[in-house]
Design a protein around this motif. Structure first.
Motif, PDB file in Angstrom:
ATOM      1  N   GLY A   1       0.544  -1.193   0.083  1.00 28.82           N
ATOM      2  CA  GLY A   1      -0.102   0.062  -0.136  1.00 28.82           C
ATOM      3  C   GLY A   1       0.830   1.282  -0.143  1.00 28.82           C
ATOM      4  O   GLY A   1       0.493   2.173  -0.549  1.00 28.82           O
TER       5      GLY A   1
ATOM      6  N   PRO B   1      -2.812   4.111  -1.345  1.00 27.72           N
ATOM      7  CA  PRO B   1      -3.662   3.490  -0.070  1.00 27.72           C
ATOM      8  C   PRO B   1      -4.698   2.866  -0.877  1.00 27.72           C
ATOM      9  O   PRO B   1      -5.207   1.897   0.020  1.00 27.72           O
ATOM     10  CB  PRO B   1      -4.278   4.721   0.402  1.00 27.72           C
ATOM     11  CG  PRO B   1      -3.961   6.025  -0.574  1.00 27.72           C
ATOM     12  CD  PRO B   1      -2.703   5.533  -1.331  1.00 27.72           C
TER      13      PRO B   1
ATOM     14  N   THR C   1      -5.440   3.730   6.841  1.00 32.51           N
ATOM     15  CA  THR C   1      -5.316   3.629   5.569  1.00 32.51           C
ATOM     16  C   THR C   1      -6.630   4.227   4.906  1.00 32.51           C
ATOM     17  O   THR C   1      -6.751   4.932   3.850  1.00 32.51           O
ATOM     18  CB  THR C   1      -5.236   2.248   4.929  1.00 32.51           C
ATOM     19  OG1 THR C   1      -4.114   1.536   5.363  1.00 32.51           O
ATOM     20  CG2 THR C   1      -5.222   2.206   3.430  1.00 32.51           C
TER      21      THR C   1
END
Length: 432
Positions: A357, A362, A391
């Motif tokens: 990520g 994200p 996130t």
């Protein structure tokens, strides 16, 4: 000259309470090394504590309470053997014949006595007992649980959290391991040098998990436990000196040093944890980083490099980045792919999802995390839900981030971490 004593029942209770888990683990280690029986060692320690509360209330707290307890417990163990409370077959293994005579009043703490010649190769009493607990007749996870609980000084709940199993399961595992030791008559003594390799993986993991518990405590007020991190690093250094050619032993030491280098920047003034991205890297310990990076390179160049060497390489990438935004997350993601070939457990998969990520954005991170959501271990693992919350917050989904933070707060963890999560929750609730 007799050392001064502090009298009174309150002083006796304070002295026992002040010993702490680490001191109790040292005493238990000395007794287990001496008598080869964990159940007997536990019983004798408890008997010694009961006697201490009575004796110290009348005569005062001795100058060195830990040595007094060790000596008293040791005497009680010898008396127990003489009375036949332990099967006679254990006597030769425990070498108690030399103790048939009276025990001198000035007997030194057995934890400070040297090994006999048979096991003189291991230069540290506690490390030697770690190897003793890693007996091949015990199941691998039982060895680790037993060592963490009785020699590492962790509670059953902390060991359960370290091994990501329910506490009840861990308690059953500990009972089973002790029963097997007793039934098979497993000698609680360190192995010879030629047998160290067969037990090395278990000892490495115990040291790693001890450090992990110290780095982020699973309970209590503080986020960290420096007694555990310091002891784990000390043991890792001794182990590296004992087996310097092992890539994984070198990698383990490198990993712990590089992680410990961040210690000065990890906590805010109020004791709450500071996320890696927000840490002041000028505070990181450069001497530990240099030593850790050098050891990482040595481990990578050695045959047999495995999970600890790879984790050390990940830590080195973080350590060498001058700022959070310059971290080479793509390289870290590749290293996690390599790590996965050695260990595809849930914690590694979580780290891999976070790294991917960070490297790819994200949205990718959330997809990777959501793909792990059904994992039964991660579903009750606070860091997983914290990672999801962070996130989702990045993505601007404050409602979902709040739900993730709430779930994280429901799960076990330390109070300092809860303060961080509560502040994060309040922040996204204000935006929702």
């Amino acid at each position: 000259m007799t050392a001064p004593h502090i009298g009174g029942a309150d002083a006796a209770h304070r002295a026992i309470a002040g010993l702490g888990r680490d001191a109790r683990a040292r005493i238990l280690s000395a007794l287990a090394r001496r008598f080869g029986d964990l159940d007997l060692a536990e019983d004798m320690l408890q008997d010694a504590i009961v006697q201490a509360l009575h004796s110290w209330s009348e005569t005062g707290v001795p100058a060195v309470p830990e040595a007094w307890l060790t000596t008293t417990a040791r005497r009680k163990g010898i008396d127990s053997l003489r009375r036949g409370r332990v099967r006679a077959a254990a006597l030769p293994r425990l070498r108690v014949e030399q103790d048939r005579g009276p025990v001198p009043e000035a007997l030194e703490d057995p934890a400070q006595q040297d090994y006999d010649d048979e096991h003189a190769e291991i230069p540290d009493e506690r490390l030697g007992l770690f190897f003793a607990c890693a007996h091949p007749l015990l199941a691998p996870e039982d060895r680790i649980a037993l060592t963490l609980r009785f020699l590492g000084g962790l509670s059953s709940a902390e060991v359960a959290q370290a091994l990501l199993v329910p506490t009840a399961t861990m308690q059953q595992r500990l009972v089973r391991a002790k029963r097997r030791i007793r039934t098979l008559g497993i000698a609680f003594t360190p192995p010879r040098r030629q047998d160290l390799g067969a037990r090395l993986v278990g000892v490495q993991r115990v040291i790693y998990l001890l450090y992990t518990e110290g780095f982020v405590a699973t309970g209590g007020e503080s986020h960290t436990r420096e007694d555990l991190t310091g002891e784990a690093i000390r043991l890792a250094r001794v182990l590296h000196g004992l087996i310097p050619g092992s890539a994984e032993t070198t990698g383990l030491l490198a990993l712990l040093l590089l992680t410990q280098a961040r210690r000065p920047a990890r906590l805010a003034d109020d004791g709450r944890p500071v996320p890696l991205a927000a840490q002041d890297r000028a505070l990181w310990d450069q001497a530990l980083i240099r030593e850790g990076v050098a050891l990482t390179e040595q481990a990578a160049a050695s045959p047999g490099a495995g999970p600890y060497a790879i984790q050390a390489a990940i830590a080195a990438v973080h350590a060498e980045a001058p700022a959070a935004e310059s971290t080479d997350w793509a390289q870290i993601a590749v290293l996690y792919d390599m790590l996965r070939t050695h260990d595809d457990g849930p914690v590694v998969l979580l780290g891999r999802a976070v790294a991917r990520g960070k490297a790819r954005g994200p949205e990718t991170g959330l997809r990777e995390l959501d793909a792990l959501a059904e994992d039964p271990v991660l579903s009750r693992f606070r860091p997983f839900h914290t990672a999801r919350g962070l996130t989702l917050e990045q993505l601007g989904d404050h409602g979902a981030a709040a739900a993730a933070y709430r779930r994280a707060l429901e799960l076990p963890g330390n109070q300092a971490e809860e303060g961080f999560l509560a502040a994060a929750l309040a922040g996204v609730e204000g935006e929702a």
